[in-house]
Every structure is written in C-alpha cells, then in structure tokens.
Design an enzyme around this catalytic site. Structure first.
Site, PDB file in Angstrom:
ATOM      1  N   SER A   6      -8.157   4.098   8.610  1.00  0.00           N
ATOM      2  CA  SER A   6      -8.705   4.006   7.257  1.00  0.00           C
ATOM      3  C   SER A   6      -7.860   3.068   6.393  1.00  0.00           C
ATOM      4  CB  SER A   6      -8.745   5.424   6.658  1.00  0.00           C
ATOM      5  OG  SER A   6      -8.927   5.396   5.279  1.00  0.00           O
ATOM      6  N   LYS A  56      -8.833  -1.357   5.544  1.00  0.00           N
ATOM      7  CA  LYS A  56      -9.024  -1.882   4.184  1.00  0.00           C
ATOM      8  C   LYS A  56      -8.057  -3.032   3.902  1.00  0.00           C
ATOM      9  CE  LYS A  56      -8.829   2.364   2.751  1.00  0.00           C
ATOM     10  NZ  LYS A  56      -8.929   3.725   2.261  1.00  0.00           N
ATOM     11  N   ASP A  77     -15.536   2.958   5.965  1.00  0.00           N
ATOM     12  CA  ASP A  77     -14.443   3.845   5.542  1.00  0.00           C
ATOM     13  C   ASP A  77     -14.841   4.612   4.282  1.00  0.00           C
ATOM     14  OD1 ASP A  77     -11.613   4.825   5.610  1.00  0.00           O
ATOM     15  OD2 ASP A  77     -11.671   3.935   3.619  1.00  0.00           O
ATOM     16  N   HIS A 137       0.830  -1.202   0.000  1.00  0.00           N
ATOM     17  CA  HIS A 137       0.000   0.000   0.000  1.00  0.00           C
ATOM     18  C   HIS A 137       0.868   1.257   0.000  1.00  0.00           C
ATOM     19  CE1 HIS A 137      -3.564   2.427   0.911  1.00  0.00           C
ATOM     20  NE2 HIS A 137      -2.728   3.166   1.615  1.00  0.00           N
ATOM     21  N   ARG A 187     -14.762  13.001   5.235  1.00  0.00           N
ATOM     22  CA  ARG A 187     -13.525  13.679   5.659  1.00  0.00           C
ATOM     23  C   ARG A 187     -12.968  14.535   4.535  1.00  0.00           C
ATOM     24  NH1 ARG A 187      -9.922   8.994   6.801  1.00  0.00           N
ATOM     25  NH2 ARG A 187      -8.318  10.542   7.233  1.00  0.00           N
TER      26      ARG A 187
HETATM   27  N1  URA Z   1      -5.481   6.886   2.360  1.00  0.00           N
HETATM   28  C1  URA Z   1      -6.536   6.238   2.910  1.00  0.00           C
HETATM   29  O1  URA Z   1      -6.915   5.164   2.467  1.00  0.00           O
HETATM   30  N2  URA Z   1      -7.137   6.813   3.965  1.00  0.00           N
HETATM   31  C2  URA Z   1      -6.754   7.980   4.499  1.00  0.00           C
HETATM   32  O2  URA Z   1      -7.348   8.434   5.454  1.00  0.00           O
HETATM   33  C3  URA Z   1      -5.663   8.662   3.907  1.00  0.00           C
HETATM   34  C4  URA Z   1      -5.039   8.071   2.838  1.00  0.00           C
END
Ligand code: URA
Length: 412
Positions: A181, A185, A159, A80, A166
């Site tokens: 967040s 995932k 999320d 990621h 957000r």
């Molecule tokens: N990437 C994400 O998946 N979530 C965040 O809050 C910031 C960057």
C-alpha cells in the site's frame, strides 16, 4: 478467486500473475468486496512472502496513472511517515530539503485514526490548495523545488478501495499489505528516491521495534526492486514527537520551528530526515547544508514560497495565533513514565475538528521530573474545557525511568 483465497487461507503463496489478475478483476468488478476482504484476512493470519508483497505493489501501481519526472533533470525525492502523533517532520523537512537544492514531490494523506495527516494540517492555511492535478504538481516541483499535495483518485485507485475495505474489516495490520500500500503510492507519485519514517511504539501500527524494522526493510527492498533509492528510519512513537497535536496548531509549530524556535526532539529527527532527502537527491555535504538552510532562514522562505505557489494566503499564515489555553496539571509529583499517545492523538483531532487552531501542546515528556501542579498539557480551541480529564493520559511514578530512543535504526 475462490481458489486464491483458499490457497492463502492454507498458508500458500500466490504468483505475480495471480496478484495481477486479482487486482485487475477487483477494479473491473469481477472480484467483489467480500472476496477481497476474505483474501486480506487470510493475509493477516497467514502472512505474505516478500515476493507477493512486491507483486501486489506492481499490480496496484498499474491500477491507475503514474507521474514521471525526467531523471536527467535531477533526482526527485519523496518522504513518507507510517503515521504519527505531533509529527511536523513533513511540513518542515520538505521546504528545508528544497532550500538545499533538492526536488521534493510529496504526496500526503489525511488523518487516520489517532494519527495526524499532513493534508489536514496544510488545509488550515487559508486558501492552501492540496488538490493539485498531476501536471500542476509536477510543474511546481520543477519551479519551486517542492510541492505537498493530496493523493489523487487517479494514482493507485486500487489501494484507495482496498485500504478503505481493510479499515472497515480490521485487516490493516499485515506486513505485506502495508508495504504494498505504501510503496505503490510512492512509485506512482514519480519520485526516484524515498525516505521512509516507520514509527514504532504504543501509538504505531508496528508496536514492536522488531516488526517496524522488518517493515522498514521491506519498504526499502521493494523500492529498490522498482529501481528506486530508499532510506528508512525506525523512530519512536511511545510519546508525541513534538509539542503540538492537532491541525493548524501543528502548522504554527512548523512556523516556529523554521523561525528557529524548535522542539529539540523534533529538530533532531527533522535534521536527520532532511539530510537523508538531500543526500538521496545526489547533493553532498547534506547535514551541513540542512543546518545552513534552517539557520539562514532560507527554509522558512521556501515554506512561504510553497504556500504561495499552492494559492495559500501567506499573510494569514503569518497571523495565525493561539488563544488562551486551558492548562492540565499533574495531581502529584514524580517522573513521567508513560503517555497515552493514542488518546492524545484522538483528543487533538477532536479539538481541531471545529476550530483549526484547536488542539494540545504537550508540556511534559517521558523521563521528566515534575512537581505536583506542574503543567502536563495546554488545551486550545472552542472545545478546550472538556480537556481537564486528560491528566490521566500521563503515568507518573516515584522512580526515574528510561527514555525511549528517538531513532532505533536507519536502513539504506
Ligand atoms: N499507510 C498506508 O498508506 N497503507 C497502509 O496499509 C498502512 C499505512
């Protein structure tokens, strides 16, 4: 909910049960968007403890479906990035690691602000299907060794809703919210091991390397508490990582990379991250295996296998070709001291909006000595004529300057 908001506003801490209750109520309609936005703003101003971030991660994972890979059949890894410009690492590290025998289940996002999205890039390959259902995604990882698919609505729906909120309410930059967040995932995506690339610099969420390192630490620690292995790199985003900025133009750079024509800075990071993914899957001698997979052409073949498995047209991928560029040149000579990466990121997105092969190729890097009239950028695509103003995105000075490091820290 009102009491929870008041408590956070006063700098207090919420319990795991309270975070669970908030997320459940939000998904069921008992907590509305105004209340959630107020809570997020309190978290931005007052911060969250590590335990709160961990509790929120779990609550968000439980808001939707999860994928399971049987660990008895081997470790599955996911990689990621916290969001970069000219970042082809996922496109190439996933097939490289799979060519080394690793299993990689990569769930990716779309472009956000000035940063690129792996899903938008892959969609420029004619036919490429990013919307794999969970069963097909898992089966492809078993069969091919890798898959890159978009985050589905089924995984971590909380999320999806909170992130959109957000974004609208300027409440993205809170360490705990970001960590929950990202990790929620990853956990829901089913991988047993994660490799995080946390960007730092002018174009990153965490501009200060100290904050990026702290976020990296939280990502690794939360993953560990969920019983997952994790490694995090803190890497530079004071300038674009590679050569290309856009969507299809980055896929083309990935094709060139796998064919042996790699940008040196990108190559260094790709080798490090690919090796971390391979190691995370329990395979020894990773750095050497990664180099062999790249140099033998097995990684390039694996990328084509993944494209075909996801309904992509491999012949059309081979035929991708850039048009004639418009070249943006330096008005005066000197040393490149800074690059406005945010502006270049937005421009790359704009150029690729109506033309998949539209975008930019960067011709100068921080620290380079350039002559007057030397190329700074090449612009491609239907709208390239509007790119002439981009020479101002490069700050050129008379004195030599320091080049920011590529990798600031590695945490395991
Ligand atoms: N990437 C994400 O998946 N979530 C965040 O809050 C910031 C960057």
């Amino acid at each position: 909910m009102r009491q929870c908001i008041e408590r956070k506003r006063a700098g207090g801490e919420l319990s795991a049960d309270q975070w669970d209750g908030i997320i459940t109520a939000f998904m069921e309609g008992g907590v509305d968007e105004a209340q959630m936005a107020a809570l997020c703003m309190a978290c931005v101003w007052r911060g969250m403890s590590f335990d709160e971030a961990f509790a929120l991660t779990g609550a968000m994972v439980r808001s939707g479906a999860t994928i399971t890979f049987d660990p008895a059949r081997g470790i599955v890894a996911d990689k990621h990035s916290s969001g970069g410009v000219s970042d082809i690492v996922s496109l190439v590290a996933v097939p490289i690691a799979a060519a080394c025998g690793a299993r990689v289940a990569k769930l990716s996002g779309r472009a956000l602000g000035h940063t690129g999205g792996t899903i938008d890039k892959l969609e420029t390959i004619p036919g490429f299907n990013v919307a794999l259902d969970l069963d097909r995604f898992a089966k492809q990882v078993e069969r091919v060794g890798c898959a890159i698919a978009s985050q589905t609505d089924a995984l971590v729906p909380a999320d999806k809703r909170i992130y959109r909120l957000r974004d609208r309410t300027a409440t993205v930059p809170a360490m705990g919210l970001i960590a929950a967040s990202i990790v929620s995932k990853k956990i829901a995506g089913g991988a047993h091991a994660f490799v995080f690339d946390v960007k730092t610099g002018a174009a990153a969420f965490m501009r200060d390397p100290k904050d990026a390192l702290e976020l990296a630490g939280w990502l690794v620690e939360i993953a560990k508490r969920f019983g997952r292995r994790a490694t995090a790199f803190v890497t530079d985003m004071h300038q674009p990582l590679g050569r290309s900025i856009g969507t299809g133009i980055e896929v083309l750079e990935a094709r060139e990379f796998l064919a042996g024509n790699a940008d040196e800075r990108t190559r260094e990071l790709v080798l490090a991250i690919s090796a971390a993914v391979v190691t995370a899957c329990g395979i020894d001698n990773a750095p050497q295996r990664v180099r062999e997979a790249l140099e033998s052409g097995r990684a390039a073949a694996k990328f084509r296998e993944m494209i075909a498995a996801q309904d992509g047209d491999v012949a059309a991928f081979e035929a991708l070709k850039l048009d004639e560029p418009l070249t943006v040149t330096a008005a005066h000579g000197g040393y490149v001291q800074a690059v406005d990466v945010v502006k270049l990121g937005y421009e790359g997105r704009r150029l690729s909006e109506h033309d998949p092969l539209g975008g930019l190729r960067v011709a100068a890097r921080i620290g380079d000595r350039i002559e007057p009239g030397a190329p700074l950028l090449h612009a491609y695509g239907r709208d390239k004529k509007h790119a002439t103003h981009l020479s101002s995105t490069f700050t050129i000075t008379h004195a030599p300057c320091n080049v920011p490091p590529l990798v600031y820290e590695t945490l395991t």
